[in-house]
Design an enzyme around this catalytic site. Structure first.
Site, PDB file in Angstrom:
ATOM      1  CE1 TYR A 181      -2.379   3.542   1.246  1.00 60.84           C
ATOM      2  CE2 TYR A 181      -1.023   3.265   3.216  1.00 60.84           C
ATOM      3  CZ  TYR A 181      -1.831   4.053   2.422  1.00 60.84           C
ATOM      4  OH  TYR A 181      -2.089   5.347   2.778  1.00 60.84           O
ATOM      5  CG  HIS A 182       2.900   2.614   3.563  1.00 60.73           C
ATOM      6  ND1 HIS A 182       2.562   1.558   4.363  1.00 60.73           N
ATOM      7  CD2 HIS A 182       2.443   3.725   4.194  1.00 60.73           C
ATOM      8  CE1 HIS A 182       1.926   2.001   5.440  1.00 60.73           C
ATOM      9  NE2 HIS A 182       1.841   3.317   5.368  1.00 60.73           N
ATOM     10  CE  LYS A 185      -2.013   6.813  -0.217  1.00 57.49           C
ATOM     11  NZ  LYS A 185      -3.131   7.639  -0.656  1.00 57.49           N
TER      12      LYS A 185
HETATM   13  P1  NAD Z   1     -11.276   5.338   3.539  1.00 58.80           P
HETATM   14  O1  NAD Z   1     -11.049   3.937   3.058  1.00 58.80           O
HETATM   15  O2  NAD Z   1     -12.139   5.555   4.726  1.00 58.80           O
HETATM   16  O3  NAD Z   1     -11.868   6.221   2.331  1.00 58.80           O
HETATM   17  C1  NAD Z   1     -11.447   6.086   0.998  1.00 58.80           C
HETATM   18  C2  NAD Z   1     -12.672   6.292   0.114  1.00 58.80           C
HETATM   19  O4  NAD Z   1     -12.274   6.203  -1.259  1.00 58.80           O
HETATM   20  C3  NAD Z   1     -13.741   5.222   0.341  1.00 58.80           C
HETATM   21  O5  NAD Z   1     -15.001   5.828   0.550  1.00 58.80           O
HETATM   22  C4  NAD Z   1     -13.712   4.384  -0.941  1.00 58.80           C
HETATM   23  O6  NAD Z   1     -14.985   3.865  -1.262  1.00 58.80           O
HETATM   24  C5  NAD Z   1     -13.196   5.386  -1.968  1.00 58.80           C
HETATM   25  N1  NAD Z   1     -12.446   4.783  -3.092  1.00 58.80           N
HETATM   26  C6  NAD Z   1     -11.392   3.945  -3.036  1.00 58.80           C
HETATM   27  N2  NAD Z   1     -10.963   3.634  -4.268  1.00 58.80           N
HETATM   28  C7  NAD Z   1     -11.753   4.312  -5.138  1.00 58.80           C
HETATM   29  C8  NAD Z   1     -11.798   4.435  -6.554  1.00 58.80           C
HETATM   30  N3  NAD Z   1     -10.949   3.761  -7.345  1.00 58.80           N
HETATM   31  N4  NAD Z   1     -12.735   5.243  -7.116  1.00 58.80           N
HETATM   32  C9  NAD Z   1     -13.616   5.932  -6.338  1.00 58.80           C
HETATM   33  N5  NAD Z   1     -13.636   5.839  -4.993  1.00 58.80           N
HETATM   34  C10 NAD Z   1     -12.705   5.050  -4.400  1.00 58.80           C
HETATM   35  O7  NAD Z   1      -9.821   5.961   3.756  1.00 58.80           O
HETATM   36  P2  NAD Z   1      -9.414   7.271   4.594  1.00 58.80           P
HETATM   37  O8  NAD Z   1      -8.913   6.842   5.911  1.00 58.80           O
HETATM   38  O9  NAD Z   1     -10.473   8.291   4.500  1.00 58.80           O
HETATM   39  O10 NAD Z   1      -8.153   7.752   3.745  1.00 58.80           O
HETATM   40  C11 NAD Z   1      -8.318   8.679   2.671  1.00 58.80           C
HETATM   41  C12 NAD Z   1      -6.978   8.960   2.014  1.00 58.80           C
HETATM   42  O11 NAD Z   1      -6.079   9.508   2.972  1.00 58.80           O
HETATM   43  C13 NAD Z   1      -6.309   7.713   1.438  1.00 58.80           C
HETATM   44  O12 NAD Z   1      -5.692   8.019   0.224  1.00 58.80           O
HETATM   45  C14 NAD Z   1      -5.269   7.374   2.479  1.00 58.80           C
HETATM   46  O13 NAD Z   1      -4.187   6.701   1.930  1.00 58.80           O
HETATM   47  C15 NAD Z   1      -4.887   8.744   3.002  1.00 58.80           C
HETATM   48  N6  NAD Z   1      -4.376   8.661   4.378  1.00 58.80           N
HETATM   49  C16 NAD Z   1      -5.192   8.242   5.393  1.00 58.80           C
HETATM   50  C17 NAD Z   1      -4.679   8.140   6.683  1.00 58.80           C
HETATM   51  C18 NAD Z   1      -5.527   7.690   7.849  1.00 58.80           C
HETATM   52  O14 NAD Z   1      -5.002   7.615   8.963  1.00 58.80           O
HETATM   53  N7  NAD Z   1      -6.795   7.399   7.654  1.00 58.80           N
HETATM   54  C19 NAD Z   1      -3.333   8.474   6.931  1.00 58.80           C
HETATM   55  C20 NAD Z   1      -2.532   8.902   5.866  1.00 58.80           C
HETATM   56  C21 NAD Z   1      -3.055   9.000   4.580  1.00 58.80           C
END
Ligand code: NAD
Length: 382
Positions: A181-182, A185
């Protein structure tokens, strides 16, 4: 500003969409709802009951009179994405829509391939859509602090000045991510940097730390607006998982020695950081990197802070070290720079005992929904 929030049904995206709408922006959510399907696949759920996306935006309109448009679809379907761009003509595209769990990406070959396809190709489609339909649109892309790994030097914001054999250059900071996953990014970062250089796209990469908390002023307005809260061994992140384990009387499971140190921020700061990035766009052709976190803690620190907050609510919480399912350093140097967002006006919400107690109370309120079997990690890195 016309802003698309891709991934706007997720943990970070939903409160961000509400916050930007509250601030008067024209917000459109794009989401495939795949995260809800992954809950079914893992036989898991959010601790908080979450309404459907349509119910959520209907309630928001009813309470505030503000419209959030919704497109249900996948960034990997370019015809769909093209239609969204042609209809909405975004000035900023906030990209949260990726598979974001490291353990999920490490389950097996299929999950690693899915994660890399979904994330890397989805992001590439977004770059092409910006080039083709809205070349001036500012891409605000969620990266992660995990891209850097744990180098034995200070972590800079995206770039580092290097002197080598008598010559100097400013180069991308080395990346040593710890999961498939990482790695997505890091691949995204390279694709965006390249697109900025060749097509003149403007982009900000928000290298976000681990997010804790669940509420913002907007999500608290009504139970239908509640944000999701993950706790299982696959999607639950360190602090949120400890809070929920304490609430159900489960030991807080620290992986290995607990010396692993990471960068963290409150969800209330996530939404503000995105606003700051949107209001201060990158220049044409600029690939800008902000380290989006406010504090660093070791996993053991977090467990101890949670234990103390639980004690103040008369809950006895225990800390238990379990075998680390990941391959990672447990004892390492960690010092990351985060001045860019602070310089642009971010006022951090810090991790206080009050914040932890509020999270614990929320978890207690919904503790009957927690599936205890899902709490322990089942995915290993080997
Ligand atoms: P999450 O899984 O709760 O939300 C991601 C959303 O994207 C979901 O609603 C999913 O249905 C949608 N999605 C995924 N792939 C898709 C696609 N191909 N087309 C359309 N929709 C799609 O995740 P989150 O915790 O809200 O994280 C959001 C972003 O922030 C991610 O990119 C994640 O890597 C980044 N992030 C999150 C955290 C954390 O602690 N939650 C930390 C660092 C970075």
């Amino acid at each position: 500003m016309r802003i698309i929030v891709a991934g706007g049904d997720g943990f970070c995206g939903w409160p961000t969409a509400l916050y930007l709408s509250e601030k008067g922006h024209e917000v459109t959510i794009v989401d495939s709802l795949v995260r809800r399907k992954i809950d079914d696949e893992l036989h898991s759920n959010s601790v908080t009951p979450i309404a459907s996306l349509q119910e959520r935006v209907d309630k928001w309109r009813e309470l505030t009179g503000k419209e959030i448009k919704v497109y249900e679809g996948d960034l990997n379907h370019y015809d769909f994405l093209s239609l969204v761009f042609k209809n909405e003509r975004p000035e900023a595209f906030v990209h949260f829509a990726e598979q974001r769990s490291a353990p999920y990406s490490m389950i097996d070959r299929e999950h690693a391939v899915y994660t890399q396809q979904n994330n890397v190709l989805g992001n590439l489609n977004v770059l092409y859509a910006i080039k083709e339909f809205e070349p001036d649109c500012h891409l605000i892309k969620l990266g992660t602090m995990g891209e850097y790994g744990q180098p034995n030097i200070d972590i800079e914001e995206g770039y580092i000045e290097i002197e080598h054999k008598g010559r100097k250059d400013t180069l991308p900071f080395p990346k040593q991510p710890g999961s498939f996953y990482h790695l997505t990014k890091v691949h995204d970062t390279h694709n965006i940097m390249f697109a900025c250089k060749i097509w003149g796209i403007r982009a900000t990469d928000l290298n976000q730390g681990v997010v804790y908390g669940l509420n913002t002023d907007e999500t608290k307005k009504d139970p239908v607006l509640a944000n999701r809260l993950d706790y299982d061994g696959v999607f639950g992140t360190a602090l949120n998982r400890f809070v929920i384990q304490s609430a159900i009387g489960h030991d807080m499971t620290v992986y290995g020695s607990g010396g692993q140190t990471r960068a963290f921020l409150n969800i209330k700061d996530t939404v503000r950081c995105v606003e700051i990035a949107a209001e201060n766009p990158a220049d044409v052709g600029e690939f800008r990197v902000f380290n989006q976190f406010t504090e660093s803690f070791s996993v053991q620190d977090l467990a101890e802070k949670t234990k103390q907050a639980a004690a103040e609510l008369d809950i006895e919480a225990n800390i238990k070290s379990i075998e680390n399912p990941r391959i990672e350093n447990e004892d390492h140097y960690y010092n990351a720079v985060n001045t860019n967002l602070i310089d642009l006006g971010l006022e951090p919400h810090l991790l206080t005992q009050d914040v932890l107690k509020e999270m614990l109370k929320e978890a207690l309120e919904h503790k009957d929904r927690i599936i205890v079997d899902n709490v322990l990690p089942k995915v290993t890195w080997k």
